[in-house]
Design a protein around this motif. Structure first.
Motif, PDB file in Angstrom:
ATOM      1  N   ASN A   1       2.107  12.657  -6.470  1.00  0.00           N
ATOM      2  CA  ASN A   1       2.626  11.307  -6.246  1.00  0.00           C
ATOM      3  C   ASN A   1       2.263  10.881  -4.832  1.00  0.00           C
ATOM      4  O   ASN A   1       2.559  11.587  -3.862  1.00  0.00           O
ATOM      5  CB  ASN A   1       4.141  11.292  -6.443  1.00  0.00           C
ATOM      6  CG  ASN A   1       4.534  11.734  -7.834  1.00  0.00           C
ATOM      7  OD1 ASN A   1       4.282  11.034  -8.809  1.00  0.00           O
ATOM      8  ND2 ASN A   1       5.147  12.909  -7.939  1.00  0.00           N
ATOM      9  N   TRP A   2       1.636   9.700  -4.725  1.00  0.00           N
ATOM     10  CA  TRP A   2       1.089   9.254  -3.447  1.00  0.00           C
ATOM     11  C   TRP A   2       1.688   7.924  -3.035  1.00  0.00           C
ATOM     12  O   TRP A   2       1.836   7.007  -3.836  1.00  0.00           O
ATOM     13  CB  TRP A   2      -0.434   9.141  -3.548  1.00  0.00           C
ATOM     14  CG  TRP A   2      -1.068  10.487  -3.755  1.00  0.00           C
ATOM     15  CD1 TRP A   2      -1.263  11.138  -4.943  1.00  0.00           C
ATOM     16  CD2 TRP A   2      -1.549  11.361  -2.735  1.00  0.00           C
ATOM     17  NE1 TRP A   2      -1.839  12.361  -4.729  1.00  0.00           N
ATOM     18  CE2 TRP A   2      -2.042  12.534  -3.379  1.00  0.00           C
ATOM     19  CE3 TRP A   2      -1.641  11.275  -1.352  1.00  0.00           C
ATOM     20  CZ2 TRP A   2      -2.596  13.602  -2.677  1.00  0.00           C
ATOM     21  CZ3 TRP A   2      -2.198  12.335  -0.642  1.00  0.00           C
ATOM     22  CH2 TRP A   2      -2.664  13.480  -1.305  1.00  0.00           C
ATOM     23  N   GLN A   3       2.036   7.832  -1.750  1.00  0.00           N
ATOM     24  CA  GLN A   3       2.595   6.634  -1.147  1.00  0.00           C
ATOM     25  C   GLN A   3       1.578   6.037  -0.188  1.00  0.00           C
ATOM     26  O   GLN A   3       0.999   6.752   0.634  1.00  0.00           O
ATOM     27  CB  GLN A   3       3.885   6.988  -0.390  1.00  0.00           C
ATOM     28  CG  GLN A   3       4.441   5.866   0.465  1.00  0.00           C
ATOM     29  CD  GLN A   3       5.561   6.342   1.374  1.00  0.00           C
ATOM     30  OE1 GLN A   3       5.902   7.521   1.383  1.00  0.00           O
ATOM     31  NE2 GLN A   3       6.135   5.429   2.153  1.00  0.00           N
ATOM     32  N   GLN A   4       1.368   4.736  -0.278  1.00  0.00           N
ATOM     33  CA  GLN A   4       0.409   4.096   0.606  1.00  0.00           C
ATOM     34  C   GLN A   4       1.069   3.754   1.940  1.00  0.00           C
ATOM     35  O   GLN A   4       2.183   3.222   1.988  1.00  0.00           O
ATOM     36  CB  GLN A   4      -0.146   2.829  -0.041  1.00  0.00           C
ATOM     37  CG  GLN A   4      -1.403   2.314   0.618  1.00  0.00           C
ATOM     38  CD  GLN A   4      -2.097   1.245  -0.213  1.00  0.00           C
ATOM     39  OE1 GLN A   4      -1.807   1.068  -1.399  1.00  0.00           O
ATOM     40  NE2 GLN A   4      -3.008   0.516   0.410  1.00  0.00           N
ATOM     41  N   ALA A   5       0.381   4.097   3.031  1.00  0.00           N
ATOM     42  CA  ALA A   5       0.894   3.838   4.378  1.00  0.00           C
ATOM     43  C   ALA A   5       0.599   2.402   4.795  1.00  0.00           C
ATOM     44  O   ALA A   5      -0.212   1.700   4.177  1.00  0.00           O
ATOM     45  CB  ALA A   5       0.262   4.808   5.362  1.00  0.00           C
ATOM     46  N   ASN A   6       1.261   1.976   5.869  1.00  0.00           N
ATOM     47  CA  ASN A   6       1.019   0.657   6.447  1.00  0.00           C
ATOM     48  C   ASN A   6      -0.139   0.766   7.432  1.00  0.00           C
ATOM     49  O   ASN A   6      -0.017   1.414   8.477  1.00  0.00           O
ATOM     50  CB  ASN A   6       2.279   0.161   7.154  1.00  0.00           C
ATOM     51  CG  ASN A   6       3.430  -0.042   6.195  1.00  0.00           C
ATOM     52  OD1 ASN A   6       3.263  -0.617   5.123  1.00  0.00           O
ATOM     53  ND2 ASN A   6       4.610   0.441   6.572  1.00  0.00           N
TER      54      ASN A   6
ATOM     55  N   ALA B   1      -1.905  -0.151  -6.507  1.00  0.00           N
ATOM     56  CA  ALA B   1      -1.371   0.923  -7.335  1.00  0.00           C
ATOM     57  C   ALA B   1      -2.449   1.940  -7.688  1.00  0.00           C
ATOM     58  O   ALA B   1      -2.143   3.068  -8.082  1.00  0.00           O
ATOM     59  CB  ALA B   1      -0.762   0.341  -8.611  1.00  0.00           C
ATOM     60  N   LEU B   2      -3.725   1.549  -7.532  1.00  0.00           N
ATOM     61  CA  LEU B   2      -4.845   2.425  -7.875  1.00  0.00           C
ATOM     62  C   LEU B   2      -5.495   3.042  -6.645  1.00  0.00           C
ATOM     63  O   LEU B   2      -6.586   3.608  -6.745  1.00  0.00           O
ATOM     64  CB  LEU B   2      -5.891   1.643  -8.676  1.00  0.00           C
ATOM     65  CG  LEU B   2      -5.426   1.068 -10.015  1.00  0.00           C
ATOM     66  CD1 LEU B   2      -6.545   0.269 -10.671  1.00  0.00           C
ATOM     67  CD2 LEU B   2      -4.950   2.184 -10.941  1.00  0.00           C
ATOM     68  N   ALA B   3      -4.830   2.948  -5.494  1.00  0.00           N
ATOM     69  CA  ALA B   3      -5.430   3.469  -4.267  1.00  0.00           C
ATOM     70  C   ALA B   3      -5.749   4.956  -4.374  1.00  0.00           C
ATOM     71  O   ALA B   3      -6.766   5.420  -3.863  1.00  0.00           O
ATOM     72  CB  ALA B   3      -4.503   3.216  -3.088  1.00  0.00           C
TER      73      ALA B   3
ATOM     74  N   HIS C   1      -7.430   2.426   3.099  1.00  0.00           N
ATOM     75  CA  HIS C   1      -6.364   3.141   2.399  1.00  0.00           C
ATOM     76  C   HIS C   1      -6.005   4.444   3.118  1.00  0.00           C
ATOM     77  O   HIS C   1      -6.874   5.261   3.435  1.00  0.00           O
ATOM     78  CB  HIS C   1      -6.791   3.472   0.968  1.00  0.00           C
ATOM     79  CG  HIS C   1      -6.863   2.281   0.083  1.00  0.00           C
ATOM     80  ND1 HIS C   1      -7.623   2.224  -1.060  1.00  0.00           N
ATOM     81  CD2 HIS C   1      -6.259   1.058   0.179  1.00  0.00           C
ATOM     82  CE1 HIS C   1      -7.494   1.042  -1.642  1.00  0.00           C
ATOM     83  NE2 HIS C   1      -6.673   0.317  -0.904  1.00  0.00           N
ATOM     84  N   ILE C   2      -4.713   4.635   3.380  1.00  0.00           N
ATOM     85  CA  ILE C   2      -4.166   5.906   3.840  1.00  0.00           C
ATOM     86  C   ILE C   2      -2.995   6.239   2.924  1.00  0.00           C
ATOM     87  O   ILE C   2      -2.077   5.428   2.759  1.00  0.00           O
ATOM     88  CB  ILE C   2      -3.708   5.847   5.305  1.00  0.00           C
ATOM     89  CG1 ILE C   2      -4.902   5.545   6.225  1.00  0.00           C
ATOM     90  CG2 ILE C   2      -3.042   7.158   5.710  1.00  0.00           C
ATOM     91  CD1 ILE C   2      -4.543   5.510   7.707  1.00  0.00           C
TER      92      ILE C   2
END
Length: 344
Positions: free
Chosen positions: A72-77, A37-39, A63-64
Protein backbone atom coordinates in the motif's frame (compact mmCIF):
# COMPACT_ATOMS: atom_id res chain seq x y z
CA UNK A 1 20.09 3.15 -16.57
CA UNK A 2 18.11 5.93 -14.91
CA UNK A 3 19.54 8.30 -17.51
CA UNK A 4 18.57 5.98 -20.36
CA UNK A 5 15.06 5.50 -19.01
CA UNK A 6 14.49 9.10 -18.03
CA UNK A 7 15.85 10.44 -21.32
CA UNK A 8 14.67 7.52 -23.35
CA UNK A 9 45.85 17.26 -8.38
CA UNK A 10 42.26 17.99 -9.21
CA UNK A 11 41.03 21.23 -10.66
CA UNK A 12 37.65 22.14 -9.17
CA UNK A 13 36.20 25.21 -10.83
CA UNK A 14 33.27 26.89 -9.09
CA UNK A 15 30.54 27.57 -11.62
CA UNK A 16 27.54 28.65 -9.57
CA UNK A 17 26.05 28.79 -6.12
CA UNK A 18 22.33 28.29 -5.62
CA UNK A 19 20.53 29.38 -2.46
CA UNK A 20 17.10 28.24 -1.38
CA UNK A 21 16.13 31.90 -0.99
CA UNK A 22 16.99 32.53 -4.63
CA UNK A 23 14.41 29.92 -5.65
CA UNK A 24 11.45 31.65 -4.00
CA UNK A 25 9.97 33.18 -7.15
CA UNK A 26 10.72 30.15 -9.31
CA UNK A 27 9.29 27.74 -6.76
CA UNK A 28 6.11 29.78 -6.48
CA UNK A 29 5.46 29.25 -10.16
CA UNK A 30 6.16 25.50 -10.15
CA UNK A 31 3.29 23.08 -10.59
CA UNK A 32 3.10 20.47 -7.83
CA UNK A 33 3.08 16.77 -8.63
CA UNK A 34 -0.42 15.64 -9.55
CA UNK A 35 -2.10 13.21 -7.21
CA UNK A 36 -2.86 9.94 -8.98
CA UNK A 37 -4.40 6.69 -7.81
CA UNK A 38 -2.17 4.96 -10.39
CA UNK A 39 1.10 6.56 -9.28
CA UNK A 40 2.39 3.23 -7.91
CA UNK A 41 1.84 1.69 -11.37
CA UNK A 42 3.60 4.44 -13.32
CA UNK A 43 7.26 4.75 -14.32
CA UNK A 44 9.37 4.69 -11.15
CA UNK A 45 13.16 5.01 -11.19
CA UNK A 46 14.40 4.42 -7.66
CA UNK A 47 13.35 2.81 -4.38
CA UNK A 48 15.06 3.08 -1.02
CA UNK A 49 14.47 2.27 2.65
CA UNK A 50 13.65 4.87 5.27
CA UNK A 51 14.92 3.26 8.43
CA UNK A 52 13.85 -0.34 8.97
CA UNK A 53 10.11 -0.19 8.39
CA UNK A 54 9.39 2.22 5.56
CA UNK A 55 10.05 2.55 1.84
CA UNK A 56 10.18 5.47 -0.56
CA UNK A 57 10.00 5.33 -4.37
CA UNK A 58 10.38 8.14 -6.94
CA UNK A 59 9.66 8.53 -10.63
CA UNK A 60 7.95 10.46 -13.39
CA UNK A 61 5.68 13.50 -12.89
CA UNK A 62 7.38 14.24 -9.56
CA UNK A 63 5.82 11.18 -7.96
CA UNK A 64 7.18 10.25 -4.52
CA UNK A 65 5.50 7.29 -2.84
CA UNK A 66 5.74 5.94 0.71
CA UNK A 67 4.87 2.53 2.12
CA UNK A 68 5.12 0.65 5.41
CA UNK A 69 4.43 -2.77 3.89
CA UNK A 70 5.54 -2.64 0.23
CA UNK A 71 1.93 -3.13 -0.92
CA UNK A 72 0.00 0.00 0.00
CA UNK A 73 1.51 3.28 -1.17
CA UNK A 74 0.84 6.87 -0.11
CA UNK A 75 1.72 9.76 -2.38
CA UNK A 76 3.84 12.50 -0.79
CA UNK A 77 3.40 16.25 -1.22
CA UNK A 78 5.91 17.26 -3.90
CA UNK A 79 6.25 20.81 -5.31
CA UNK A 80 7.47 19.84 -8.81
CA UNK A 81 6.45 17.61 -11.72
CA UNK A 82 10.02 16.92 -12.84
CA UNK A 83 10.93 13.28 -13.36
CA UNK A 84 12.81 12.13 -10.26
CA UNK A 85 15.64 9.66 -10.72
CA UNK A 86 17.08 8.90 -7.27
CA UNK A 87 16.24 9.18 -3.58
CA UNK A 88 18.32 8.86 -0.41
CA UNK A 89 17.46 9.05 3.30
CA UNK A 90 20.13 9.76 5.88
CA UNK A 91 17.85 8.66 8.72
CA UNK A 92 14.12 8.20 9.30
CA UNK A 93 13.46 11.94 8.89
CA UNK A 94 16.00 13.58 6.55
CA UNK A 95 15.89 12.70 2.86
CA UNK A 96 16.82 14.09 -0.54
CA UNK A 97 15.68 13.33 -4.09
CA UNK A 98 17.10 14.42 -7.45
CA UNK A 99 15.92 14.43 -11.03
CA UNK A 100 15.48 16.27 -14.30
CA UNK A 101 16.14 20.02 -14.54
CA UNK A 102 18.96 19.54 -11.99
CA UNK A 103 16.20 19.30 -9.39
CA UNK A 104 17.09 18.67 -5.74
CA UNK A 105 14.30 18.15 -3.21
CA UNK A 106 14.53 17.79 0.57
CA UNK A 107 12.25 16.27 3.21
CA UNK A 108 12.54 16.75 6.97
CA UNK A 109 9.53 14.65 8.00
CA UNK A 110 10.25 11.17 6.71
CA UNK A 111 9.20 11.86 3.12
CA UNK A 112 5.68 13.17 3.64
CA UNK A 113 6.46 16.70 2.48
CA UNK A 114 9.21 17.96 0.18
CA UNK A 115 10.78 21.36 -0.51
CA UNK A 116 12.80 22.57 -3.50
CA UNK A 117 16.49 23.14 -2.77
CA UNK A 118 17.56 23.47 -6.40
CA UNK A 119 15.70 23.72 -9.70
CA UNK A 120 17.66 24.68 -12.84
CA UNK A 121 15.59 23.91 -15.95
CA UNK A 122 17.88 26.11 -18.06
CA UNK A 123 20.60 23.44 -17.71
CA UNK A 124 18.39 20.85 -19.41
CA UNK A 125 20.30 18.07 -17.64
CA UNK A 126 19.16 15.46 -15.13
CA UNK A 127 20.82 14.66 -11.86
CA UNK A 128 21.07 10.89 -11.36
CA UNK A 129 22.14 10.28 -7.77
CA UNK A 130 22.58 11.97 -4.40
CA UNK A 131 24.29 11.05 -1.15
CA UNK A 132 24.66 12.78 2.23
CA UNK A 133 27.31 11.55 4.63
CA UNK A 134 25.79 13.59 7.46
CA UNK A 135 23.06 16.19 7.87
CA UNK A 136 25.24 18.93 6.36
CA UNK A 137 27.52 17.43 3.69
CA UNK A 138 26.03 16.10 0.47
CA UNK A 139 26.90 15.42 -3.18
CA UNK A 140 24.64 15.17 -6.22
CA UNK A 141 25.88 13.90 -9.59
CA UNK A 142 24.40 13.53 -13.05
CA UNK A 143 24.60 13.77 -16.81
CA UNK A 144 27.68 15.30 -18.50
CA UNK A 145 29.78 15.19 -15.35
CA UNK A 146 27.53 17.34 -13.20
CA UNK A 147 28.59 17.57 -9.56
CA UNK A 148 26.86 19.72 -6.96
CA UNK A 149 28.13 19.93 -3.39
CA UNK A 150 26.46 21.22 -0.25
CA UNK A 151 28.03 21.84 3.16
CA UNK A 152 24.91 23.26 4.79
CA UNK A 153 22.27 20.58 4.42
CA UNK A 154 21.30 21.70 0.95
CA UNK A 155 20.58 25.37 1.67
CA UNK A 156 23.25 26.14 -0.94
CA UNK A 157 24.69 23.98 -3.69
CA UNK A 158 28.03 24.64 -5.38
CA UNK A 159 28.70 23.33 -8.89
CA UNK A 160 32.08 21.66 -9.50
CA UNK A 161 33.96 20.74 -12.67
CA UNK A 162 36.24 17.74 -12.10
CA UNK A 163 39.01 18.11 -14.65
CA UNK A 164 40.61 14.80 -13.67
CA UNK A 165 37.91 12.98 -15.63
CA UNK A 166 38.85 14.63 -18.91
CA UNK A 167 40.31 12.41 -21.60
CA UNK A 168 44.04 12.96 -22.03
CA UNK A 169 43.55 14.59 -25.43
CA UNK A 170 41.08 17.09 -23.97
CA UNK A 171 43.22 18.44 -21.12
CA UNK A 172 45.38 20.76 -23.24
CA UNK A 173 42.43 21.67 -25.46
CA UNK A 174 40.37 22.84 -22.47
CA UNK A 175 43.32 24.73 -21.00
CA UNK A 176 43.92 26.59 -24.27
CA UNK A 177 40.21 27.30 -24.77
CA UNK A 178 39.92 28.79 -21.27
CA UNK A 179 42.81 31.16 -21.98
CA UNK A 180 41.39 32.22 -25.36
CA UNK A 181 37.63 32.36 -24.91
CA UNK A 182 36.03 32.09 -21.46
CA UNK A 183 32.49 31.85 -22.82
CA UNK A 184 33.39 29.07 -25.26
CA UNK A 185 35.23 27.32 -22.44
CA UNK A 186 32.15 27.35 -20.20
CA UNK A 187 30.01 26.05 -23.07
CA UNK A 188 32.47 23.23 -23.76
CA UNK A 189 32.89 21.98 -20.20
CA UNK A 190 29.12 21.82 -19.82
CA UNK A 191 29.06 18.71 -22.03
CA UNK A 192 32.60 17.34 -22.27
CA UNK A 193 32.62 14.97 -19.28
CA UNK A 194 30.98 11.52 -19.21
CA UNK A 195 27.71 10.92 -17.41
CA UNK A 196 28.08 10.23 -13.69
CA UNK A 197 25.52 7.51 -12.97
CA UNK A 198 25.87 6.81 -9.28
CA UNK A 199 27.52 7.28 -5.89
CA UNK A 200 28.16 4.45 -3.42
CA UNK A 201 29.56 5.02 0.07
CA UNK A 202 31.57 2.10 1.47
CA UNK A 203 33.16 2.85 4.83
CA UNK A 204 35.35 5.92 4.37
CA UNK A 205 35.50 5.39 0.59
CA UNK A 206 33.07 6.97 -1.85
CA UNK A 207 32.75 5.30 -5.27
CA UNK A 208 31.66 7.06 -8.46
CA UNK A 209 30.23 5.08 -11.40
CA UNK A 210 29.73 6.38 -14.91
CA UNK A 211 29.80 5.80 -18.63
CA UNK A 212 32.77 4.80 -20.82
CA UNK A 213 34.14 2.55 -18.08
CA UNK A 214 34.32 5.27 -15.45
CA UNK A 215 34.91 3.85 -11.98
CA UNK A 216 36.64 5.99 -9.36
CA UNK A 217 37.06 6.23 -5.60
CA UNK A 218 37.55 9.09 -3.16
CA UNK A 219 38.61 9.22 0.46
CA UNK A 220 37.82 12.92 0.91
CA UNK A 221 34.15 12.90 -0.06
CA UNK A 222 34.68 13.66 -3.70
CA UNK A 223 37.11 16.55 -3.49
CA UNK A 224 39.67 14.36 -5.29
CA UNK A 225 39.11 11.15 -7.22
CA UNK A 226 41.33 8.21 -8.14
CA UNK A 227 40.21 6.29 -11.22
CA UNK A 228 40.59 2.53 -11.42
CA UNK A 229 42.58 1.20 -14.34
CA UNK A 230 40.18 0.68 -17.21
CA UNK A 231 38.99 -2.93 -17.42
CA UNK A 232 35.73 -2.32 -19.33
CA UNK A 233 34.69 0.51 -21.64
CA UNK A 234 30.94 0.32 -21.12
CA UNK A 235 28.82 2.10 -18.54
CA UNK A 236 28.52 1.02 -14.91
CA UNK A 237 25.25 1.44 -13.03
CA UNK A 238 25.64 -0.36 -9.69
CA UNK A 239 28.38 -1.26 -7.21
CA UNK A 240 28.21 -3.12 -3.91
CA UNK A 241 30.48 -4.87 -1.42
CA UNK A 242 29.54 -8.47 -0.65
CA UNK A 243 29.31 -9.99 2.81
CA UNK A 244 32.76 -11.54 2.29
CA UNK A 245 34.22 -8.11 1.53
CA UNK A 246 34.51 -8.40 -2.25
CA UNK A 247 33.30 -5.74 -4.68
CA UNK A 248 30.77 -6.29 -7.46
CA UNK A 249 30.01 -3.86 -10.28
CA UNK A 250 27.35 -4.27 -12.97
CA UNK A 251 26.51 -2.44 -16.16
CA UNK A 252 25.90 -2.60 -19.89
CA UNK A 253 25.31 -5.77 -21.92
CA UNK A 254 25.15 -8.15 -18.96
CA UNK A 255 28.58 -7.30 -17.63
CA UNK A 256 29.38 -8.12 -13.99
CA UNK A 257 32.87 -7.80 -12.55
CA UNK A 258 34.15 -8.98 -9.17
CA UNK A 259 37.20 -7.87 -7.24
CA UNK A 260 38.68 -9.80 -4.31
CA UNK A 261 41.52 -7.29 -3.86
CA UNK A 262 39.58 -4.12 -3.17
CA UNK A 263 39.59 -3.03 -6.79
CA UNK A 264 43.21 -3.79 -7.67
CA UNK A 265 42.19 -6.68 -9.91
CA UNK A 266 38.85 -7.46 -11.54
CA UNK A 267 37.42 -10.73 -12.82
CA UNK A 268 34.52 -10.84 -15.24
CA UNK A 269 31.70 -13.08 -14.05
CA UNK A 270 29.69 -15.00 -16.65
CA UNK A 271 26.01 -14.00 -16.71
CA UNK A 272 24.95 -15.44 -20.09
CA UNK A 273 22.86 -12.37 -20.83
CA UNK A 274 23.32 -9.17 -22.78
CA UNK A 275 20.60 -7.34 -20.84
CA UNK A 276 21.59 -4.01 -19.34
CA UNK A 277 22.08 -4.52 -15.59
CA UNK A 278 20.80 -1.74 -13.35
CA UNK A 279 21.06 -2.58 -9.67
CA UNK A 280 22.62 -4.97 -7.14
CA UNK A 281 20.52 -5.97 -4.13
CA UNK A 282 21.39 -8.15 -1.11
CA UNK A 283 18.93 -10.29 0.79
CA UNK A 284 19.18 -11.06 4.51
CA UNK A 285 20.04 -14.69 3.73
CA UNK A 286 23.24 -13.87 1.80
CA UNK A 287 21.76 -14.08 -1.70
CA UNK A 288 22.76 -11.47 -4.26
CA UNK A 289 20.33 -10.24 -6.90
CA UNK A 290 21.16 -8.24 -10.01
CA UNK A 291 18.22 -6.49 -11.69
CA UNK A 292 18.19 -5.81 -15.41
CA UNK A 293 16.28 -4.87 -18.52
CA UNK A 294 13.70 -7.14 -20.14
CA UNK A 295 12.80 -8.65 -16.78
CA UNK A 296 16.27 -10.13 -16.29
CA UNK A 297 17.01 -11.18 -12.72
CA UNK A 298 20.34 -12.77 -11.80
CA UNK A 299 20.78 -14.65 -8.54
CA UNK A 300 23.97 -15.66 -6.71
CA UNK A 301 24.34 -17.75 -3.56
CA UNK A 302 28.15 -17.91 -3.58
CA UNK A 303 29.18 -14.31 -2.93
CA UNK A 304 28.97 -13.37 -6.60
CA UNK A 305 31.30 -16.05 -7.98
CA UNK A 306 28.49 -17.26 -10.24
CA UNK A 307 24.96 -16.24 -11.19
CA UNK A 308 21.88 -18.08 -12.41
CA UNK A 309 19.06 -16.46 -14.36
CA UNK A 310 15.55 -16.01 -13.04
CA UNK A 311 13.91 -13.85 -15.75
CA UNK A 312 10.53 -12.40 -14.85
CA UNK A 313 7.77 -13.50 -17.20
CA UNK A 314 6.35 -10.07 -17.98
CA UNK A 315 9.71 -8.87 -19.33
CA UNK A 316 9.43 -5.45 -17.70
CA UNK A 317 12.62 -3.51 -17.03
CA UNK A 318 13.79 -3.81 -13.42
CA UNK A 319 15.35 -0.43 -12.69
CA UNK A 320 16.14 -0.50 -8.96
CA UNK A 321 15.32 -2.75 -6.04
CA UNK A 322 15.35 -3.26 -2.28
CA UNK A 323 15.07 -6.24 0.07
CA UNK A 324 12.21 -5.46 2.45
CA UNK A 325 10.62 -7.72 5.03
CA UNK A 326 11.71 -10.93 3.32
CA UNK A 327 10.75 -9.90 -0.22
CA UNK A 328 12.55 -8.40 -3.22
CA UNK A 329 10.75 -5.30 -4.46
CA UNK A 330 11.68 -3.47 -7.64
CA UNK A 331 10.61 -0.35 -9.49
CA UNK A 332 9.90 -0.55 -13.21
CA UNK A 333 8.12 1.14 -16.08
CA UNK A 334 4.88 -0.29 -14.64
CA UNK A 335 5.57 0.78 -11.07
CA UNK A 336 6.21 -1.36 -7.99
CA UNK A 337 6.80 -5.08 -8.52
CA UNK A 338 7.22 -7.91 -6.02
CA UNK A 339 9.61 -10.28 -7.78
CA UNK A 340 9.18 -14.02 -8.16
CA UNK A 341 12.21 -15.65 -6.54
CA UNK A 342 13.64 -19.18 -6.54
CA UNK A 343 13.52 -21.08 -3.28
CA UNK A 344 16.80 -21.41 -1.43
Amino acid sequence: MRLLVAFAVISIISLSSVRAADLAVTSATLAPATESALASKSLLLDISPIGQNKLVAVGQHGHILLSNDGENWQQANVPVQATLTSVYFLNDQLGWAVGHDATILHSQDGGLNWQVQQYLPELEKPLLDIYFKNAQQGLAVGAYGQVFRSNDGGTTWQSEFHQEFLLADDVDYIKELKAEDEEAYLDEIAFILPHFNGLVQDGRTLFLLGETGLLAKSNDFGLTWQQFDGFYQGSFFSLARTQSGNILVAGLRGHVFRSIKNGQQWQEIATNTTALLNDIVFSDDERIFVLGNNGMLLVSSDDGESFSQRPQQDGKTLIAGVWFKGRLLAVSDVGIKVLNLPSN
